[in-house]
Design a protein around this motif. Structure first.
Motif, PDB file in Angstrom:
ATOM      1  N   GLY A 260      12.712  -3.426   0.971  1.00 58.91           N
ATOM      2  CA  GLY A 260      13.568  -2.885  -0.077  1.00 58.91           C
ATOM      3  C   GLY A 260      12.825  -2.689  -1.377  1.00 58.91           C
ATOM      4  O   GLY A 260      13.425  -2.753  -2.461  1.00 58.91           O
ATOM      5  N   LEU A 261      11.535  -2.430  -1.290  1.00 61.80           N
ATOM      6  CA  LEU A 261      10.688  -2.309  -2.472  1.00 61.80           C
ATOM      7  C   LEU A 261      10.503  -0.844  -2.843  1.00 61.80           C
ATOM      8  O   LEU A 261      10.200  -0.008  -1.980  1.00 61.80           O
ATOM      9  CB  LEU A 261       9.324  -2.968  -2.199  1.00 61.80           C
ATOM     10  N   ARG A 262      10.690  -0.536  -4.139  1.00 58.88           N
ATOM     11  CA  ARG A 262      10.469   0.818  -4.625  1.00 58.88           C
ATOM     12  C   ARG A 262       9.254   0.915  -5.546  1.00 58.88           C
ATOM     13  O   ARG A 262       8.680   1.982  -5.689  1.00 58.88           O
ATOM     14  CB  ARG A 262      11.707   1.314  -5.364  1.00 58.88           C
ATOM     15  N   GLU A 263       8.891  -0.198  -6.168  1.00 56.45           N
ATOM     16  CA  GLU A 263       7.698  -0.202  -7.024  1.00 56.45           C
ATOM     17  C   GLU A 263       6.476  -0.460  -6.138  1.00 56.45           C
ATOM     18  O   GLU A 263       5.836  -1.511  -6.205  1.00 56.45           O
ATOM     19  CB  GLU A 263       7.842  -1.279  -8.103  1.00 56.45           C
ATOM     20  N   THR A 264       6.154   0.532  -5.350  1.00 56.32           N
ATOM     21  CA  THR A 264       5.118   0.373  -4.322  1.00 56.32           C
ATOM     22  C   THR A 264       3.700   0.397  -4.889  1.00 56.32           C
ATOM     23  O   THR A 264       2.766  -0.017  -4.208  1.00 56.32           O
ATOM     24  CB  THR A 264       5.264   1.502  -3.293  1.00 56.32           C
ATOM     25  N   TRP A 265       3.504   0.940  -6.101  1.00 60.56           N
ATOM     26  CA  TRP A 265       2.152   1.128  -6.636  1.00 60.56           C
ATOM     27  C   TRP A 265       1.439  -0.184  -6.990  1.00 60.56           C
ATOM     28  O   TRP A 265       0.236  -0.176  -7.213  1.00 60.56           O
ATOM     29  CB  TRP A 265       2.205   2.023  -7.873  1.00 60.56           C
ATOM     30  N   PHE A 266       2.189  -1.285  -7.001  1.00 62.84           N
ATOM     31  CA  PHE A 266       1.536  -2.571  -7.277  1.00 62.84           C
ATOM     32  C   PHE A 266       0.990  -3.241  -6.013  1.00 62.84           C
ATOM     33  O   PHE A 266       0.152  -4.136  -6.111  1.00 62.84           O
ATOM     34  CB  PHE A 266       2.523  -3.555  -7.930  1.00 62.84           C
ATOM     35  N   PHE A 267       1.447  -2.829  -4.828  1.00 60.53           N
ATOM     36  CA  PHE A 267       1.192  -3.590  -3.609  1.00 60.53           C
ATOM     37  C   PHE A 267       0.292  -2.832  -2.648  1.00 60.53           C
ATOM     38  O   PHE A 267       0.047  -1.626  -2.794  1.00 60.53           O
ATOM     39  CB  PHE A 267       2.518  -3.936  -2.924  1.00 60.53           C
ATOM     40  N   GLY A 268      -0.135  -3.569  -1.648  1.00 56.85           N
ATOM     41  CA  GLY A 268      -0.953  -2.990  -0.600  1.00 56.85           C
ATOM     42  C   GLY A 268      -0.997  -3.930   0.597  1.00 56.85           C
ATOM     43  O   GLY A 268      -0.533  -5.079   0.540  1.00 56.85           O
ATOM     44  N   LEU A 269      -1.565  -3.438   1.721  1.00 58.32           N
ATOM     45  CA  LEU A 269      -1.719  -4.240   2.940  1.00 58.32           C
ATOM     46  C   LEU A 269      -3.177  -4.662   3.044  1.00 58.32           C
ATOM     47  O   LEU A 269      -4.080  -3.836   3.134  1.00 58.32           O
ATOM     48  CB  LEU A 269      -1.300  -3.419   4.160  1.00 58.32           C
ATOM     49  N   ARG A 270      -3.379  -5.972   3.007  1.00 62.48           N
ATOM     50  CA  ARG A 270      -4.742  -6.498   3.028  1.00 62.48           C
ATOM     51  C   ARG A 270      -5.031  -7.115   4.386  1.00 62.48           C
ATOM     52  O   ARG A 270      -4.154  -7.744   4.993  1.00 62.48           O
ATOM     53  CB  ARG A 270      -4.913  -7.549   1.928  1.00 62.48           C
ATOM     54  N   TYR A 271      -6.273  -6.931   4.837  1.00 57.97           N
ATOM     55  CA  TYR A 271      -6.691  -7.526   6.104  1.00 57.97           C
ATOM     56  C   TYR A 271      -8.078  -8.122   5.918  1.00 57.97           C
ATOM     57  O   TYR A 271      -8.788  -7.829   4.940  1.00 57.97           O
ATOM     58  CB  TYR A 271      -6.682  -6.484   7.235  1.00 57.97           C
ATOM     59  N   THR A 272      -8.486  -8.948   6.846  1.00 58.21           N
ATOM     60  CA  THR A 272      -9.753  -9.671   6.762  1.00 58.21           C
ATOM     61  C   THR A 272     -10.811  -8.958   7.585  1.00 58.21           C
ATOM     62  O   THR A 272     -10.567  -8.584   8.749  1.00 58.21           O
ATOM     63  CB  THR A 272      -9.582 -11.108   7.273  1.00 58.21           C
ATOM     64  N   VAL A 273     -11.989  -8.774   6.972  1.00 60.05           N
ATOM     65  CA  VAL A 273     -13.128  -8.152   7.649  1.00 60.05           C
ATOM     66  C   VAL A 273     -14.318  -9.088   7.486  1.00 60.05           C
ATOM     67  O   VAL A 273     -14.809  -9.261   6.344  1.00 60.05           O
ATOM     68  CB  VAL A 273     -13.438  -6.764   7.079  1.00 60.05           C
ATOM     69  N   LYS A 274     -14.747  -9.655   8.590  1.00 59.80           N
ATOM     70  CA  LYS A 274     -15.882 -10.567   8.570  1.00 59.80           C
ATOM     71  C   LYS A 274     -15.671 -11.652   7.516  1.00 59.80           C
ATOM     72  O   LYS A 274     -14.728 -12.428   7.612  1.00 59.80           O
ATOM     73  CB  LYS A 274     -17.169  -9.798   8.341  1.00 59.80           C
ATOM     74  N   ASP A 275     -16.521 -11.706   6.491  1.00 59.05           N
ATOM     75  CA  ASP A 275     -16.422 -12.774   5.503  1.00 59.05           C
ATOM     76  C   ASP A 275     -15.778 -12.317   4.204  1.00 59.05           C
ATOM     77  O   ASP A 275     -15.858 -12.989   3.195  1.00 59.05           O
ATOM     78  CB  ASP A 275     -17.809 -13.335   5.204  1.00 59.05           C
ATOM     79  N   THR A 276     -15.129 -11.168   4.227  1.00 59.26           N
ATOM     80  CA  THR A 276     -14.456 -10.664   3.032  1.00 59.26           C
ATOM     81  C   THR A 276     -13.130 -10.042   3.441  1.00 59.26           C
ATOM     82  O   THR A 276     -12.681 -10.175   4.581  1.00 59.26           O
ATOM     83  CB  THR A 276     -15.329  -9.652   2.298  1.00 59.26           C
TER      84      THR A 276
END
Length: 592
Positions: A47-63
């Protein structure tokens, strides 16, 4: 069978698990979906409309990395696990949370993320600020403080303070809870969204709030530094100090940011200033730094422009929603207040009812006790009346007895007077008897003397007569009529008649005289004995009269004491000294 038939059939969907700050969601995504498709699905679900603050983060190796919206999900360096795990987090932070965060869900997600970063010590916070932030977190979770409901120990299962703060002071969990509760009690009346906003307003002033740190080196000297990217610009830190930057480049003063392989170049807007270059060890980190720089710079420029129609609508709706919620909270607060007042009134009425019941019960008990007391008093009054009658009767008897004793005392006095008179008469009689006895004794002595003399005279007379008889007997024999002898001289001495006179003094007279003397002596002895008996009877009667007088006086005293309502021991009243003469006289009579 054709070669195409031998190929393994490719799946058309793949599983994705998205973890937000307060929930976990799983989606089935199509293979052709781009990052934007998945991100929009998550935003719609939340139910979020202020989408410009967020993102989907995932893990790659050690970062870590952020899912790019323009590329397909499976074409990026996402994990090959099934389901693929993403974290829905705030990628960019606002400069002023109160002005930029419009939706309540946006505010809530920021609150949860910042709170976790503070507890994980990703954001440094002083102990005082940590306690204050914890009190707002408790207000957002539990609502208003109620000492009847929030007993000591109710925060034992909540993580509210960083471990560094807990280890810094030698305080128990109960002591920390007491400090937090003291602040928590002052936040009464603050709603959950308001408490979360107050939390973020305090947190945004912390030095490490919203800053993403990256390890870098400067030029070829390989000097280790830290690059910080936040909503206000770029900052250069020493490796051991993330609080105070050595150098800062605000977004308004940066003209261009570029990188080539591992080299990063920051060109200031002021051409007179030197270009700043630094190096990063990984290309992936450089890309991530560039993404954050672009996104933060875009938001920085966007804040300086007029809000878009969508944002204006969102702010208007949020304003209306806040006004509506405020009105609802006010109505709810009034209803709560009225309900509390009604409950207090009910409790007061119940308390008053219980009090009245207690008073009624006590009044009934008092009435019963009063009735019992009245009956008892009536009984006591009756007993007292009977006792009064009895006392009156006793008083009358005592008065009669007193009068009788007075009469008796008067009689006793009269008898005593008569007895004294008799005693005086007896004393006089005793004196007379003593005188008479003395006189009688003298007479008896005279009589004895006379008797002795008479006996001597008789003996001499007999002797003379015998001598005369012997002398005259021969003459009598010779002569028939003897002549009369001459009178002896002794006869003249004793006063008798002459020889011619007939001698009348015979033995019978002597016996008669002796008998008379003996009779008088016996009469005297009998009278003396009779007088002694009378004296003893008189003494006994006087003693009995004295004893009776003492008893009468003691009885009269006791009766007077009973008439006054008390009884005392009888008091011995000594005799007057007037009896001393009587005792001396009695002693004299006893001797007599």
């Amino acid at each position: 069978m054709s070669i195409l038939g031998l190929k393994k059939k490719q799946p058309k969907t793949f599983k994705v698990k998205v973890i937000t700050m307060d929930a976990e969601m799983e989606f089935s995504c199509e293979v052709k979906w781009k990052g934007k498709d998945l991100f929009d699905l998550v935003c719609r679900t939340v139910g979020l409309r202020e989408t410009w603050f967020f993102g989907l983060r995932y893990t790659v190796k050690d970062t870590y990395a952020w899912l790019k919206p323009e590329k397909r999900v499976l074409d990026q360096e996402v994990p090959k696990d099934s389901p693929i795990t993403f974290h829905f987090l705030a990628k960019f932070f606002p400069e002023k949370v109160e002005e930029e965060l419009v939706q309540e869900i946006t505010q809530h997600l920021f609150f949860l993320q910042v709170k976790k970063q503070i507890l994980d010590e990703e954001i440094f916070c002083s102990p005082e600020a940590s306690v204050l932030l914890a009190s707002y977190a408790v207000q957002a979770k539990y609502g208003d403080y109620d000492p009847n409901f929030h007993k000591p120990g109710f925060l034992a299962q909540d993580e509210l303070l960083p471990k560094r703060v807990l280890m810094q002071y030698q305080m128990t969990a109960d002591m920390w809870e007491e400090k937090i509760t003291a602040w928590y009690a002052e936040h009464r009346g603050i709603a959950r969204d308001e408490a979360e906003m107050e939390y973020l307003k305090i947190a945004q002033d912390l030095e490490m709030y919203g800053v993403s740190y990256f390890a870098i080196t400067q030029n070829k000297r390989d000097t280790d530094l830290l690059l910080g990217v936040d909503a206000q610009g770029l900052h250069i830190y020493s490796p051991n100090s993330k609080l105070n930057p050595n150098k800062s480049f605000p977004w308004s003063g940066i003209r261009n940011i570029s990188y080539s392989e591992k080299e990063f170049t920051i060109k200031p807007l002021d051409k007179k200033k030197d270009v700043f270059k630094f190096y990063s060890s990984q290309l992936r980190v450089n890309k991530l730094i560039l993404q954050l720089c672009i996104g933060n710079h875009d938001l920085f420029m966007r804040r300086r422009k007029v809000d878009s129609i969508e944002v204006q609508q969102m702010k208007a709706q949020a304003k209306e929603e806040k006004a509506r919620k405020k009105m609802e909270r006010q109505i709810l607060a009034r209803e709560k207040q009225m309900r509390e007042e009604a409950e207090r009134a009910k409790e007061e009425m119940e308390r008053r009812l219980f009090q009245l019941q207690d008073e009624a019960r006590l009044a009934n008990e008092a009435l019963l006790r009063s009735e019992e007391t009245a009956d008892l008093l009536a009984e006591k009054a009756q007993i007292a009346e009977e006792e009064a009658k009895l006392l009156a009767h006793k008083a009358a008897d005592a008065e009669q007895e007193r009068q009788r004793l007075e009469v008796t005392a008067m009689k006793t006095k009269e008898e005593k007077r008569l007895m004294e008179q008799k005693m005086r008469e007896a004393e006089q009689l005793a004196v007379k008897l003593v005188e008479q006895s003395e006189r009688r004794l003298k007479e008896a002595d005279h009589l004895k003397q006379d008797l002795t003399e008479a006996k001597d005279a008789e003996r001499r007379a007999k002797q003379k007569l015998l001598e005369i008889t012997k002398t005259t007997y021969p003459l009598i024999a010779a002569y028939s009529t003897p002549p009369a002898p001459p009178a002896p001289p002794e006869a003249a001495d004793f006063g008798y008649e002459s020889a011619s006179t007939r001698l009348d003094f015979k033995d019978s007279d002597m016996k008669r005289l002796s008998m008379e003397i003996e009779r008088e002596r016996l009469e005297y002895m009998e009278k003396s004995k009779h007088l002694q008996d009378q004296l003893k009877e008189l003494k006994t009667e006087i003693e009995s009269l004295k004893l009776e007088e003492q008893q009468q006086q003691a009885g009269l005293y006791n009766l007077r004491s009973e008439a006054r309502g008390y009884v005392q021991e009888p008091v011995y009243i000594p005799h007057s000294n007037r009896n001393s003469a009587y005792m001396s006289q009695m002693a004299y009579f006893e001797e007599v």
